[in-house]
Design a protein around this motif. Structure first.
Motif, PDB file in Angstrom:
ATOM      1  N   GLU A 247      -9.102  12.137  -1.323  1.00  0.00           N
ATOM      2  CA  GLU A 247      -8.751  12.960  -2.485  1.00  0.00           C
ATOM      3  C   GLU A 247      -8.607  14.403  -2.030  1.00  0.00           C
TER       4      GLU A 247
ATOM      5  N   ILE B  78      -3.131   6.834   1.536  1.00  0.00           N
ATOM      6  CA  ILE B  78      -2.824   7.360   0.190  1.00  0.00           C
ATOM      7  C   ILE B  78      -3.738   8.552  -0.111  1.00  0.00           C
TER       8      ILE B  78
ATOM      9  N   SER C 268      -4.900  11.237  -3.000  1.00  0.00           N
ATOM     10  CA  SER C 268      -4.822  11.523  -4.438  1.00  0.00           C
ATOM     11  C   SER C 268      -4.997  13.015  -4.683  1.00  0.00           C
TER      12      SER C 268
ATOM     13  N   SER D 270       4.982   6.647  -2.736  1.00  0.00           N
ATOM     14  CA  SER D 270       3.915   5.637  -2.777  1.00  0.00           C
ATOM     15  C   SER D 270       2.640   6.125  -2.078  1.00  0.00           C
TER      16      SER D 270
ATOM     17  N   GLU E 240      -1.168   9.729  -4.963  1.00  0.00           N
ATOM     18  CA  GLU E 240      -1.790   9.234  -6.204  1.00  0.00           C
ATOM     19  C   GLU E 240      -2.114  10.441  -7.080  1.00  0.00           C
TER      20      GLU E 240
ATOM     21  N   GLU F  23      -4.294  11.968 -10.029  1.00  0.00           N
ATOM     22  CA  GLU F  23      -5.529  11.723 -10.795  1.00  0.00           C
ATOM     23  C   GLU F  23      -5.486  12.503 -12.100  1.00  0.00           C
TER      24      GLU F  23
ATOM     25  N   LYS G  38       5.188   6.744 -13.066  1.00  0.00           N
ATOM     26  CA  LYS G  38       5.080   5.408 -12.473  1.00  0.00           C
ATOM     27  C   LYS G  38       6.463   4.949 -11.998  1.00  0.00           C
TER      28      LYS G  38
ATOM     29  N   ARG H  16       1.326   6.497  -7.562  1.00  0.00           N
ATOM     30  CA  ARG H  16       0.159   5.758  -8.059  1.00  0.00           C
ATOM     31  C   ARG H  16      -0.572   6.649  -9.055  1.00  0.00           C
TER      32      ARG H  16
ATOM     33  N   SER I 115      -4.219   7.376 -11.308  1.00  0.00           N
ATOM     34  CA  SER I 115      -5.621   6.985 -11.495  1.00  0.00           C
ATOM     35  C   SER I 115      -6.261   7.740 -12.643  1.00  0.00           C
TER      36      SER I 115
ATOM     37  N   ASP J 293      -3.215   2.690 -12.250  1.00  0.00           N
ATOM     38  CA  ASP J 293      -3.456   1.736 -11.154  1.00  0.00           C
ATOM     39  C   ASP J 293      -4.902   1.721 -10.699  1.00  0.00           C
TER      40      ASP J 293
END
Ligand code: C2E
Ligand code: MG
Ligand code: MG
Length: 669
Positions: free
Chosen positions: A450, A505, A507, A536, A539, A541, A562, A567, A569, A589
């Motif tokens: 993150e 990934i 975030s 992809s 992410e 948040e 999306k 992604r 969250s 997701d």
């Protein structure tokens, strides 16, 4: 604005009232002086006339005596004149040393008391006693009352009346004779009649009337400007909405009260009384109703305020109060009742109030600043402290009164510092991206991270997000910071891709403040595409609290994001009022379980059940689960056993600079 008003009053005083009064007084003094000078002048004029007549008369007698008189037989010559003398007259002969040789009717001059030096007259004091002198004054006063009667209607030309004697003084005049050695004195009365006085007064009045006209005009001017000044002061201190006292009055009167020497009690409280949601009230009932409400509040407060207290409206539905209280508790009790009573002043309409207070320790203040106490009594500053305290009130917690303390001031100062420097800090790249790895609890592999911001300030050092994110969320700067962080993540990912590193990934937090933007998804897309990062690998948040806004907009934006391949969250799940419904409706997701789930000992068993169920729920909805704030081995084991996908916590790693993260990723990914 306030300073301007104060200056206006000062200027008004300086420019109009004070000079007008001074001028008027000066003019009045000059006029009074002038009246006396005129009266004196005409009185002297009349007396001069009379005295000249006396001298003429005396000279006449002198000429008779000296004519045909040979040396030695002056006494017989004088004796022969006796039958010609008037009743009030007398002639006296003295030798060289003023020894009296002969006085025809027996009265003698008093040479010792040469009283009237101006005219060289010898008053005939021998003929008079004090009683007579007094009588003359009384007759003078009688003359005044008679004069008034005459002016009121009687014939002023009444000759008899005008010829009445007011003053009749006897004087001796030295008669000029050409005989050496002898002195001859002639006694005659100096008579002032009413006509003389009337003459003096009427001539003086004729001169004075044109002079008095400007004085009267000036007086009218002064009176009207004093009235105008009063009206101006009333306006100056009047609140245009409530008709009560305004803020300027509050400050000035407040200072006056506090600066008083004899003041009962050592404490005063400055209160910021605020009506909640006044804007909404006006929206519902109209502006006029809003103003009526404010007037009602003002009238209500007037009844509650003591003599040594003051209050006024500050702005909108904010009032300032200066209350006397021996203790904070006493003041809070009084305020509690006041706030409760206030809620009832509008029948059938719900209104609520809250108050912040600042306590003034007068004793301490006076001790510290004996000389410049008034300067220290900055009521407006105290009011802002009270306001700052009020702003920290948590309405949801049922709180409605808050006392100011030093910490509130520190927080306010910090807030200002942050706001003053945030722009420059963003520009100078003082905000840096740190990465906190996420691990798989079964394989112990690094599977994600993150991005968390750190403010590396040249003056303050490293500032944790908790100290500035809430401020940015309040002032809207958070959207700029989020853009910066999203760009930083995109750049980092693009760099890793270019270097052929293993994809991880990352975030990044998107604050709820962004969700008011209609074009948020395309905006984020543009930010990321600028660096050519894979969608992809990123992410986004979104905190759980963002899910309580307008669901349709949120759903639309999230669906678009999306669609772009990012992604999504839900951050801090379980920290606020969880809405399980959102989970069903929104295309998320990943579910990030808030660290609060893993704190607290007593509820550990129950907590475990909740976590287990939350994981199960997420799995059923095809979501991955991240547990945040994991610090202990047992927690990791528990989460691994319950199929939690990722763990983000100090147990594995703290947030770290990107270089350090790269090294760790090489090792653990
Ligand atoms: P968050 O997004 O929930 O981030 C997780 C926070 O938990 C981080 O705090 C992280 O350092 C902390 N944390 C992780 N593991 C542990 C642990 O084992 N024990 C403890 N005690 N703490 C742990 P951090 O970095 O101080 O950030 C706090 C919050 O500030 C974040 O909560 C996030 O809401 C916000 N924030 C941080 N960076 C950004 C950003 O770039 N943009 C936005 N909008 N918000 C950010
Ligand atoms: Mg987060
Ligand atoms: Mg979180």
């Amino acid at each position: 604005m306030k300073r301007q008003k104060k200056q206006d009053i000062k200027r008004f005083y300086k420019k109009s009232i004070i000079p007008a009064i001074l001028l008027f007084l000066m003019f009045l003094v000059i006029c009074v002086y002038f009246v006396f000078a005129l009266l004196f002048f005409f009185e002297q004029y009349i007396i001069d006339q009379k005295v000249t007549a006396i001298y003429d008369e005396a000279e006449y007698w002198g000429n008779i005596i000296t004519a045909d008189v040979k040396e030695g037989d002056i006494l017989s010559r004088v004796n022969s004149l006796e039958k010609y003398l008037g009743e009030e007259n007398d002639i006296c002969i003295t030798d060289e040393s003023n020894n009296i040789l002969k006085s025809l009717k027996g009265t003698v001059p008093n040479f010792d008391s040469l009283r009237d030096t101006h005219y060289m007259l010898y008053p005939d004091v021998n003929n008079k006693n004090e009683g007579e002198i007094l009588n003359e004054y009384l007759s003078f006063r009688r003359m005044w009352s008679q004069l008034k009667e005459v002016l009121a209607g009687e014939d002023v030309n009444d000759k008899d009346w005008l010829s009445q004697t007011i003053i009749s003084d006897f004087y001796w005049v030295e008669i000029p004779v050409e005989l050496d050695g002898y002195h001859l004195y002639y006694k005659t009365p100096l008579i002032l009649v009413k006509r003389d006085i009337l003459f003096i007064l009427s001539v003086s009045a004729e001169v004075m009337i044109p002079l008095m006209v400007p004085v009267i005009l000036l007086m009218i001017n002064v009176v009207s400007s004093v009235r105008m000044q009063r009206r101006m002061i009333k306006l100056l201190y009047m609140d245009s909405v409530t008709g009560g006292k305004n803020w300027l009055y509050f400050i000035q009167q407040g200072k006056r009260i506090l600066a008083k020497r004899r003041i009962t009690g050592n404490f005063y409280e400055v209160v910021n009384l605020h009506m909640n949601r006044y804007q909404e009230y006006c929206l519902c009932y109209g502006n006029e109703a809003g103003e009526v409400l404010l007037t009602d509040i003002d009238t209500f407060l007037q009844k509650q305020i003591g003599k040594q207290e003051v209050f006024a409206r500050f702005s909108k539905a904010d009032f300032g109060l200066l209350l006397q209280a021996d203790s904070v508790e006493q003041c809070e009790k009084r305020l509690e009742k006041l706030l409760t009573d206030l809620t009832a002043i509008q029948e059938g309409r719900t209104i609520a109030f809250q108050a912040g207070l600042y306590q003034i320790d007068l004793k301490a203040l006076k001790k510290e600043n004996k000389k410049h106490l008034k300067m220290q009594l900055d009521i407006e500053r105290f009011f802002h402290y009270a306001n700052a305290a009020r702003l920290t009130i948590h309405e949801k917690e049922g709180q409605f009164i808050k006392l100011f303390d030093e910490q509130i001031l520190q927080e306010q100062m910090w807030k200002h510092k942050v706001e003053d420097t945030m722009e420059a800090a963003l520009h100078n790249h003082e905000f840096q991206m740190y990465l906190q790895p996420k691990y798989n609890p079964v394989s112990n592999k690094l599977v994600g991270a993150e991005a968390l911001v750190r403010w590396i300030s040249p003056t303050e050092g490293m500032i944790p997000p908790g100290r500035f994110i809430p401020i940015f969320e309040e002032n809207g700067f958070i959207t700029r910071l989020d853009d910066y962080m999203i760009a930083a993540v995109a750049k980092f990912q693009a760099e890793r891709k270019k270097q052929g590193k293993k994809p991880i990934i990352i975030s990044v937090n998107v604050s709820r403040a962004n969700f008011t933007k209609d074009n948020l998804s395309s905006h984020i897309c543009q930010l990321i595409d600028k660096y050519g990062a894979e969608h992809s690998g990123i992410e986004l948040e979104v905190t759980e609290s963002a899910f309580f806004g307008d669901k349709r907009i949120l759903q639309k934006i999230l669906s678009e994001l999306k669609g772009y391949g990012f992604r999504l969250s839900m951050d801090d799940f379980g920290a606020g009022y969880s809405s399980l419904n959102s989970l069903k409706e929104l295309p998320v997701d990943v579910l990030k379980l808030d660290m609060e789930f893993f704190r607290g000992k007593d509820t550990e068993k129950r907590g475990e059940i909740v976590v287990k169920e939350a994981i199960r729920l997420a799995k059923n909805l095809d979501m991955e689960v991240v547990a945040e704030g994991i610090e202990k081995k047992e927690q990791v084991e528990f989460l691994a056993a319950n199929e939690c996908d990722m763990i983000q916590g100090y147990y594995f790693a703290k947030p770290m600079p990107v270089e350090e993260f790269d090294e760790r990723a090489e090792r653990d990914a």
